[in-house]
Design a protein around this motif. Structure first.
Motif, PDB file in Angstrom:
ATOM      1  N   SER A 145      -3.079   8.231  -3.216  1.00 44.45           N
ATOM      2  CA  SER A 145      -1.674   8.520  -2.971  1.00 44.45           C
ATOM      3  C   SER A 145      -1.852   9.005  -1.655  1.00 44.45           C
ATOM      4  CB  SER A 145      -1.183   9.548  -3.841  1.00 44.45           C
ATOM      5  OG  SER A 145      -0.660   8.801  -4.808  1.00 44.45           O
ATOM      6  N   LYS A 146      -1.398  10.384  -1.426  1.00 39.31           N
ATOM      7  CA  LYS A 146      -1.346  11.188  -0.040  1.00 39.31           C
ATOM      8  C   LYS A 146      -2.364  11.026   0.910  1.00 39.31           C
ATOM      9  CE  LYS A 146       3.372  12.117  -0.602  1.00 39.31           C
ATOM     10  NZ  LYS A 146       3.482  11.957  -1.904  1.00 39.31           N
ATOM     11  N   ALA A 158       2.354   1.619  -3.103  1.00 38.62           N
ATOM     12  CA  ALA A 158       1.341   2.047  -4.224  1.00 38.62           C
ATOM     13  C   ALA A 158       0.883   3.659  -4.163  1.00 38.62           C
ATOM     14  CB  ALA A 158       0.050   1.478  -3.992  1.00 38.62           C
ATOM     15  N   CYS A 159       1.054   4.129  -2.981  1.00 37.53           N
ATOM     16  CA  CYS A 159       0.725   5.344  -2.815  1.00 37.53           C
ATOM     17  C   CYS A 159       1.766   6.221  -3.240  1.00 37.53           C
ATOM     18  CB  CYS A 159       0.682   5.882  -0.998  1.00 37.53           C
ATOM     19  SG  CYS A 159      -0.889   5.686  -0.332  1.00 37.53           S
ATOM     20  N   HIS A 160       3.240   6.153  -2.958  1.00 35.51           N
ATOM     21  CA  HIS A 160       4.134   6.934  -3.507  1.00 35.51           C
ATOM     22  C   HIS A 160       4.647   6.743  -4.931  1.00 35.51           C
ATOM     23  CE1 HIS A 160       5.096   8.571   0.684  1.00 35.51           C
ATOM     24  NE2 HIS A 160       4.588   7.633   0.913  1.00 35.51           N
ATOM     25  N   ILE A 184      -5.464  -1.532  -2.430  1.00 38.29           N
ATOM     26  CA  ILE A 184      -4.226  -1.051  -3.132  1.00 38.29           C
ATOM     27  C   ILE A 184      -4.653  -0.232  -4.296  1.00 38.29           C
ATOM     28  CG2 ILE A 184      -2.324  -2.256  -4.794  1.00 38.29           C
ATOM     29  CD1 ILE A 184      -1.950  -4.380  -2.489  1.00 38.29           C
ATOM     30  N   PRO A 201       2.541   5.283  -7.533  1.00 35.01           N
ATOM     31  CA  PRO A 201       1.624   4.691  -8.342  1.00 35.01           C
ATOM     32  C   PRO A 201       1.669   4.491  -9.941  1.00 35.01           C
ATOM     33  CG  PRO A 201       1.143   7.136  -8.033  1.00 35.01           C
ATOM     34  CD  PRO A 201       2.049   6.756  -7.366  1.00 35.01           C
ATOM     35  N   VAL A 238       0.758  -1.397  -0.049  1.00 31.16           N
ATOM     36  CA  VAL A 238       0.088  -0.006  -0.004  1.00 31.16           C
ATOM     37  C   VAL A 238       1.055   1.387   0.150  1.00 31.16           C
ATOM     38  CG1 VAL A 238      -1.475   1.509   1.282  1.00 31.16           C
ATOM     39  CG2 VAL A 238      -2.070  -1.146   1.167  1.00 31.16           C
ATOM     40  N   PHE A 256       3.810   0.965 -10.195  1.00 25.98           N
ATOM     41  CA  PHE A 256       3.120   0.087  -9.429  1.00 25.98           C
ATOM     42  C   PHE A 256       2.206  -0.432 -10.471  1.00 25.98           C
ATOM     43  CE2 PHE A 256       3.199  -1.922  -5.428  1.00 25.98           C
ATOM     44  CZ  PHE A 256       2.201  -2.784  -5.308  1.00 25.98           C
ATOM     45  N   ALA A 268      -4.997   3.098  -3.063  1.00 23.82           N
ATOM     46  CA  ALA A 268      -3.845   3.697  -2.820  1.00 23.82           C
ATOM     47  C   ALA A 268      -3.198   4.170  -4.003  1.00 23.82           C
ATOM     48  CB  ALA A 268      -2.853   2.718  -1.992  1.00 23.82           C
ATOM     49  N   THR A 269      -3.040   3.510  -5.373  1.00 24.54           N
ATOM     50  CA  THR A 269      -2.542   4.072  -6.505  1.00 24.54           C
ATOM     51  C   THR A 269      -3.463   5.297  -6.837  1.00 24.54           C
ATOM     52  OG1 THR A 269      -3.925   2.675  -7.817  1.00 24.54           O
ATOM     53  CG2 THR A 269      -1.808   1.858  -7.182  1.00 24.54           C
ATOM     54  N   ARG A 276      -6.420  -6.839 -11.500  1.00 23.06           N
ATOM     55  CA  ARG A 276      -4.923  -6.830 -10.480  1.00 23.06           C
ATOM     56  C   ARG A 276      -5.165  -8.355  -9.611  1.00 23.06           C
ATOM     57  NH1 ARG A 276      -1.095  -2.707  -9.319  1.00 23.06           N
ATOM     58  NH2 ARG A 276      -1.673  -1.147 -10.421  1.00 23.06           N
TER      59      ARG A 276
END
Lengths: 156, 147
Positions: free
Chosen positions: B120-121, A125-127, B113, A129, A122, A132, B116-117, B31
């Motif tokens: 992000s922040k 994936a956040c940092h 996930i 994207p 996770v 990923f 999250a993509t 995915r």
């Protein structure tokens, strides 16, 4: 589960891209793990991370200390993973000492490696994207799974 | 029954409002099939699932992903009443589709996930925790009528 050449290449590329952020991401992954899976905090009573604990509320320094410890631990985890990335062809040998540590001293229940692995995914994936992609995601998932297997391999 | 705090509900609802269900649904299912290839066992009639690009571009995967995530939207509307909301679907997944409930957990993690993509922040540890709770609760609700 075997890491293919493509998996190894994906993991190396991704980890290379992370570079100096590894420690920061390790810490974030830990924070996410403690947040989403509170039972994992039982392994860190010395950090005193209990949400809303009187100590936490009353002592800002204590919070700062707990967070500092968590950050340091995140760096430790990240450094170990960096080592693992460099030795993907022989994880059992490369991680033997950590394997012993987890089996005989730490004895972290195996389920928790899945929680941390998921939170590492996770965080990445956040940092990152764009990088990923599903294929990279799959390779990383396999890699973390392989590392977890090695770390629990001497449990019994 | 799972209890969601006001903050958890707010975190879920506000993020959900920004989700493109069609796009995210397709990515989530795609995915799942890429990262856990054994889940392809339920989709023999989906055509070409032979590679990452084949899976992610497969129109049946996208359509089914949209269907699944739309249904998930129902969970967001009924966070206090998940077992009843998903009772019928639970029976369906058991009796007609024969899906191991373990797969609901895998799909739940894929939702996390993909969010999250996309976010992000904004997908802070606290927001993630609220969503982990919801996906776990939906997985339980979907498994509840199994026998």
């Amino acid at each position: 589960m075997v890491l293919s050449a493509a998996d190894k290449s994906n993991v190396k590329a991704c980890w290379g891209k992370i570079g100096s952020h590894a420690g920061e991401y390790g810490a974030e992954a830990l924070e996410r793990t403690f947040c989403s899976f509170p039972t994992t905090k039982t392994y860190f009573p010395h950090f005193d991370l209990s949400h809303g604990s009187a100590q936490v509320k009353a002592h800002g320094q204590k919070v700062a200390d707990a967070l500092t410890q968590a950050v340091a631990h995140g760096q430790k985890v990240a450094d170990a993973l960096t080592q693992a990335v460099a030795h993907m062809d022989d994880l059992p040998t490369a991680m033997s000492a950590l394997s012993d540590l987890h089996a005989y001293k730490l004895r972290v229940d195996p389920v928790n490696f899945k929680f941390l692995s998921h939170c590492l995914l996770v965080t990445l994936a956040c940092h990152h994207p764009a990088e990923f992609t599903p294929a990279v995601h799959a390779s990383l998932d396999k890699f973390f799974s392989a590392v977890s297997t090695v770390l629990t391999s001497k449990y019994r | 029954m799972v209890h969601f705090t006001a903050e958890e509900k707010a975190a879920v609802v506000s993020l959900w409002a920004k989700v493109n269900v069609e796009l995210v649904g397709g990515e989530v299912l795609g995915r799942l099939l890429v990262v856990y290839p054994w889940t392809q066992r339920f989709f023999d009639n989906f055509g070409n699932l032979s590679s990452e690009s084949a899976i992610m571009g497969n129109p049946k995967v996208k359509a089914h992903g949209k269907k699944v995530l739309t249904s998930f939207g129902n969970a967001v509307k009924h966070m206090d009443d998940l077992k009843d909301t998903f009772a019928e679907l639970s029976e369906l997944h058991c009796d007609k589709m024969h899906v191991d409930p373990e797969n609901f957990k895998l799909l739940g993690n894929m939702i996390l996930i993909v969010l999250a993509t996309h976010f992000s922040k904004e997908f802070t540890p606290q927001v993630q925790a609220a969503w982990q709770k919801l996906t776990a609760a939906v997985a339980n609700a979907l498994a509840h009528r199994y026998h």
